[in-house]
Design a protein around this motif. Structure first.
Motif, PDB file in Angstrom:
ATOM      1  N   THR A 161     -77.964 -13.183  23.063  1.00 54.84           N
ATOM      2  CA  THR A 161     -78.491 -14.017  22.075  1.00 54.84           C
ATOM      3  C   THR A 161     -77.714 -15.047  22.117  1.00 54.84           C
ATOM      4  N   ILE A 162     -76.311 -14.816  21.759  1.00 59.61           N
ATOM      5  CA  ILE A 162     -75.381 -16.091  21.515  1.00 59.61           C
ATOM      6  C   ILE A 162     -75.159 -17.089  23.058  1.00 59.61           C
ATOM      7  N   ILE A 163     -75.155 -16.222  24.129  1.00 63.61           N
ATOM      8  CA  ILE A 163     -75.162 -16.872  25.304  1.00 63.61           C
ATOM      9  C   ILE A 163     -76.493 -17.992  25.521  1.00 63.61           C
ATOM     10  N   LYS A 164     -77.544 -17.189  25.046  1.00 63.13           N
ATOM     11  CA  LYS A 164     -78.897 -18.240  25.060  1.00 63.13           C
ATOM     12  C   LYS A 164     -78.739 -19.318  24.332  1.00 63.13           C
ATOM     13  N   ILE A 165     -78.346 -19.138  23.114  1.00 62.54           N
ATOM     14  CA  ILE A 165     -78.247 -20.270  22.216  1.00 62.54           C
ATOM     15  C   ILE A 165     -77.130 -21.207  22.665  1.00 62.54           C
ATOM     16  N   LYS A 166     -76.101 -20.880  23.101  1.00 67.89           N
ATOM     17  CA  LYS A 166     -74.822 -21.839  23.643  1.00 67.89           C
ATOM     18  C   LYS A 166     -75.138 -22.148  25.250  1.00 67.89           C
ATOM     19  N   LYS A 167     -76.111 -21.812  25.643  1.00 64.66           N
ATOM     20  CA  LYS A 167     -76.569 -22.094  27.095  1.00 64.66           C
ATOM     21  C   LYS A 167     -75.370 -21.701  28.156  1.00 64.66           C
ATOM     22  N   GLY A 168     -74.855 -20.697  27.889  1.00 64.35           N
ATOM     23  CA  GLY A 168     -73.798 -20.300  28.789  1.00 64.35           C
ATOM     24  C   GLY A 168     -74.174 -19.339  29.875  1.00 64.35           C
ATOM     25  N   LYS A 169     -73.359 -18.587  30.392  1.00 61.42           N
ATOM     26  CA  LYS A 169     -73.669 -17.423  31.643  1.00 61.42           C
ATOM     27  C   LYS A 169     -73.240 -16.145  31.315  1.00 61.42           C
ATOM     28  N   LEU A 170     -73.940 -15.235  32.008  1.00 62.40           N
ATOM     29  CA  LEU A 170     -73.697 -13.869  31.933  1.00 62.40           C
ATOM     30  C   LEU A 170     -72.727 -13.629  33.003  1.00 62.40           C
ATOM     31  N   VAL A 171     -71.557 -12.751  32.865  1.00 54.86           N
ATOM     32  CA  VAL A 171     -70.675 -12.128  33.944  1.00 54.86           C
ATOM     33  C   VAL A 171     -70.901 -10.894  34.142  1.00 54.86           C
ATOM     34  N   HIS A 172     -71.385 -10.243  35.428  1.00 51.89           N
ATOM     35  CA  HIS A 172     -71.652  -8.802  35.559  1.00 51.89           C
ATOM     36  C   HIS A 172     -70.600  -8.318  36.244  1.00 51.89           C
ATOM     37  N   ILE A 173     -70.098  -7.281  35.793  1.00 50.33           N
ATOM     38  CA  ILE A 173     -69.150  -6.359  36.418  1.00 50.33           C
ATOM     39  C   ILE A 173     -69.159  -4.998  36.135  1.00 50.33           C
ATOM     40  N   GLU A 174     -68.346  -4.013  36.900  1.00 50.62           N
ATOM     41  CA  GLU A 174     -68.381  -2.577  36.587  1.00 50.62           C
ATOM     42  C   GLU A 174     -67.165  -2.232  35.744  1.00 50.62           C
ATOM     43  N   ALA A 175     -67.334  -1.413  34.905  1.00 54.52           N
ATOM     44  CA  ALA A 175     -66.307  -0.973  34.030  1.00 54.52           C
ATOM     45  C   ALA A 175     -66.426   0.451  33.735  1.00 54.52           C
ATOM     46  N   THR A 176     -65.861   0.941  32.942  1.00 52.04           N
ATOM     47  CA  THR A 176     -65.806   2.534  32.594  1.00 52.04           C
ATOM     48  C   THR A 176     -66.600   2.653  31.387  1.00 52.04           C
ATOM     49  N   GLY A 177     -67.753   3.462  31.505  1.00 46.92           N
ATOM     50  CA  GLY A 177     -68.415   3.658  30.257  1.00 46.92           C
ATOM     51  C   GLY A 177     -67.915   4.706  29.387  1.00 46.92           C
TER      52      GLY A 177
END
Length: 393
Positions: free
Chosen positions: A51-67
């Protein structure tokens, strides 16, 4: 007629945007002439980053991490730049350690970890951000942020001063010493603001273990183990840092992650709507509205304690706008919401149905319920017209 649709997500089912779209579909199905304003609302939990990234026109960063159960999982955080060129990362704990990510047969906060939260923070630091906006909510953990701290370089030691691996809230009682020597030095150069439920505190009879432990799978006995472990953990933090975080507002957010963020990441906690309202200008959209529709997965006696329907209702009441809440289930003490700005509430389950089927068909059921809510309002308009000559919708 102007209807403002401001729902939260339905936990483990639909994100806020999906709920909002389903509600809008139902209203428009009643009449496409109804003017709707759709505002998916986030509270720091699921959907916060997107939601915040959509409002601010940013980008998503996809990574792998420990669940939360220790296995590597695909996750993400967001990044955007502000006008002053300050680079901000947006992280939500729900995307790496949320309850939705814990299989039902493994739900036990004595064993789930926030280690991946620390990995997300490190990934954001690698991008040389100046600011981290952090959302606490919808957690499947209760380790006080100990997992996160270890990922950031904190070492926990037992009575023999041996380094131990603290996994979950069940290992907190083993901590005798805390070594912060090797904590990631970049944390001191980054401002971290946390949106959290200000009502949640770490310890005490209203502490996070007692209030939320059962929801995360803990038995009565395990709740006590967890509560004692978190109290011990708070004492160890005070012994090491001088900070008494046991009853600070927000310290219990996301299973005590709020406390860990304060103690080890130098974060500052805020009531979640104090931060979120800077990005979502809801009060402007409420002006001129005839009706507000809000929603959450379960409406109960906890809803007035900082949850989205109650916060939305309080804002609407300042403008004299009626509020109807749509909910998946109606829980204990739900009637207290009548004293907190919600004029009526409706469950999407209008006939006998299994929980599994309700989750599967949630979007359709939400649409039907939203249409029904507006039709009920139309009945009121028709009654007013007969008695007072008022126009209908």
């Amino acid at each position: 007629m102007k209807v403002v649709i401001v729902p939260s997500g339905f936990k483990e089912c639909l994100e806020a945007e999906e709920v909002a779209n389903a509600m809008n579909k139902g209203v428009q199905r009643y009449s496409p002439t109804v003017h709707t304003v759709v505002i998916p609302m986030v509270d720091g939990g699921e959907g916060f980053v997107k939601t915040i990234i959509k409002i601010k026109k940013g980008k998503l960063v996809h990574i792998e991490a420990t669940g939360p159960v220790g296995a590597k999982v695909s996750t993400y955080f967001g990044v955007f730049e502000e006008e002053n060129k300050r680079r901000t990362a947006v992280i939500e704990m729900a995307a790496i350690a949320g309850l939705k990510m814990v299989p039902h047969h493994l739900r036990n906060p004595l064993h789930t970890t926030t280690y991946g939260v620390g990995e997300l923070i490190k990934a954001a630091l690698d991008l040389r951000v100046d600011h981290i906006l952090f959302g606490c909510g919808d957690s499947g953990t209760s380790d006080g942020g100990a997992g996160m701290a270890q990922a950031l370089g904190v070492k926990f030691l037992n009575r023999n001063k041996e380094v131990i691996n603290v996994v979950g809230g069940g290992g907190l009682h083993e901590i005798a010493f805390i070594d912060t020597t090797n904590i990631d030095k970049r944390l001191s150069r980054v401002k971290i603001n946390v949106a959290c439920n200000w009502q949640n505190q770490l310890c005490g009879s209203t502490g996070v273990a007692h209030v939320f432990g059962p929801q995360k799978g803990a038995t009565d006995r395990e709740v006590e183990v967890l509560a004692n472990g978190l109290a011990h953990y708070a004492r160890m933090i005070e012994q090491t840092t001088g900070l008494n975080i046991s009853t600070l507002p927000g310290s219990g957010a996301s299973g005590g992650l709020g406390a860990g963020l304060i103690a080890f990441a130098g974060a500052k906690l805020f009531p979640r709507y104090e931060i979120i309202m800077k990005y979502i200008q809801i009060e402007e959209h409420l002006k001129g509205a005839d009706l507000v529709l809000t929603a959450e997965g379960c409406l109960d006696g906890q809803t007035p304690n900082g949850k989205i329907p109650a916060e939305v209702a309080r804002m609407a009441k300042k403008l004299g706008i009626p509020v109807i809440a749509i909910t998946g289930t109606i829980g204990k003490d739900a009637q207290v919401n009548y004293q907190n700005g919600i004029d009526a509430f409706m469950s999407i389950m209008q006939k006998p149905i299994t929980m599994e089927k309700a989750i599967e068909d949630a979007a359709h059921l939400i649409s039907d319920c939203a249409e029904s809510a507006v039709r009920h309002i139309q009945v009121g308009y028709q009654m007013a017209k007969r008695k007072y000559g008022k126009d209908t919708v």
